[in-house]
Design a protein around this motif. Structure first.
Motif, PDB file in Angstrom:
ATOM      1  N   SER A  91       0.827  -1.200   0.000  1.00 27.08           N
ATOM      2  CA  SER A  91       0.000   0.000   0.000  1.00 27.08           C
ATOM      3  C   SER A  91       0.865   1.254   0.000  1.00 27.08           C
ATOM      4  O   SER A  91       1.911   1.307   0.655  1.00 27.08           O
ATOM      5  N   GLY A  92       0.404   2.248  -0.729  1.00 24.29           N
ATOM      6  CA  GLY A  92       1.048   3.558  -0.720  1.00 24.29           C
ATOM      7  C   GLY A  92       0.206   4.594  -0.003  1.00 24.29           C
ATOM      8  O   GLY A  92       0.523   5.781  -0.037  1.00 24.29           O
ATOM      9  N   ALA A  93      -0.854   4.147   0.687  1.00 23.46           N
ATOM     10  CA  ALA A  93      -1.795   5.079   1.311  1.00 23.46           C
ATOM     11  C   ALA A  93      -1.125   5.952   2.368  1.00 23.46           C
ATOM     12  O   ALA A  93      -1.425   7.147   2.487  1.00 23.46           O
ATOM     13  N   ASP A  94      -0.202   5.376   3.154  1.00 21.68           N
ATOM     14  CA  ASP A  94       0.442   6.154   4.212  1.00 21.68           C
ATOM     15  C   ASP A  94       1.331   7.260   3.658  1.00 21.68           C
ATOM     16  O   ASP A  94       1.571   8.259   4.338  1.00 21.68           O
ATOM     17  N   ALA A  95       1.829   7.074   2.431  1.00 19.58           N
ATOM     18  CA  ALA A  95       2.737   8.058   1.836  1.00 19.58           C
ATOM     19  C   ALA A  95       2.012   9.022   0.891  1.00 19.58           C
ATOM     20  O   ALA A  95       2.634   9.960   0.373  1.00 19.58           O
ATOM     21  N   LEU A 121      -3.842   2.656  -5.032  1.00 23.87           N
ATOM     22  CA  LEU A 121      -2.827   2.813  -3.994  1.00 23.87           C
ATOM     23  C   LEU A 121      -2.425   1.478  -3.375  1.00 23.87           C
ATOM     24  O   LEU A 121      -1.586   1.442  -2.469  1.00 23.87           O
ATOM     25  N   THR A 122      -3.026   0.393  -3.830  1.00 26.39           N
ATOM     26  CA  THR A 122      -2.728  -0.917  -3.260  1.00 26.39           C
ATOM     27  C   THR A 122      -2.376  -1.939  -4.342  1.00 26.39           C
ATOM     28  O   THR A 122      -2.731  -1.767  -5.510  1.00 26.39           O
ATOM     29  N   ASP A 123      -1.677  -2.986  -3.908  1.00 24.21           N
ATOM     30  CA  ASP A 123      -1.322  -4.076  -4.807  1.00 24.21           C
ATOM     31  C   ASP A 123      -1.197  -5.351  -3.976  1.00 24.21           C
ATOM     32  O   ASP A 123      -0.899  -5.303  -2.777  1.00 24.21           O
TER      33      ASP A 123
END
Length: 207
Positions: free
Chosen positions: A77-81, A128-130
């Protein structure tokens, strides 16, 4: 790295053999990037959690898993960034039943990557996820060597490797039957009952 291995082992000891454990890079410090000296993950760990950015490599040795064919799930996930602008990041995975010597050892179950444009509709290619699956075959012996290799991106990605499906079932605790001990107050209770019986017997004789 030695301190990290000790911390991971101590976490497992505190949790106990029958309880599942999550190990997070935020708690134990940077994972090893040394191919010949991976971070040792204790048996019973159900989830490995970490963060990686371009140029990072996280390498693990996970022991005590069930042998045989099975599938592990890796979530990214890239949600936090995410800061509101375009975000991307990705890399590759290597895994093996044998220790790594070089960065080309082992198998690649597929590269991972996240590309997200907030001005476009969310889709499989704009997210934003994989997720990736790591398929272990019937020859898997219970020890997994895994490397997360982050090769590009403008932001760090969080990841979680779910090991719960590969954990060995815990043996039920079987205790042999034993005599039930008398409580500490039992002698006093018995003395009191004896006294009551003695008083009653005297009253019966007097009557």
């Amino acid at each position: 790295m030695a301190t990290l291995r000790i911390l991971v082992s101590l976490l497992a000891l505190v949790a106990g053999p029958a309880s599942a454990l999550s190990v997070s890079e935020l708690d134990v410090g940077e994972y090893s990037s040394n191919w010949s000296s991976p971070t040792l993950i204790a048996s019973g760990t159900s989830m490995i959690i970490g963060v990686g950015a371009a140029g990072d490599t996280d390498i693990f040795r996970v022991g005590g898993l069930a042998s045989g064919a099975q599938v592990l799930t890796l979530s990214l996930s890239g949600a936090d960034a995410f800061t509101g602008s375009y975000l991307n990041g990705g890399g590759s995975i290597r895994y093996s039943s044998n220790p790594f010597s070089y960065n080309w050892d082992g198998l690649n179950p597929g590269d991972f990557g996240i590309a997200y444009d907030p001005y476009q509709p969310v889709s499989a290619s704009n997210s934003l996820t994989d997720n990736r699956s790591i398929t272990l075959d019937s020859s898997f012996g219970g020890t997994l060597y895994l490397a997360m290799i982050f090769t590009y991106g403008n932001a760090p990605l969080s990841y979680g490797l779910d090991l719960s499906s590969a954990l060995l079932p815990s043996d039920p605790l079987v205790e042999s039957p034993s005599a039930v001990p008398l409580p500490a107050t039992a002698p006093l209770l018995l003395t009191g009952l004896a006294g009551l019986l003695l008083i009653r017997r005297r009253q019966h004789r007097a009557g």
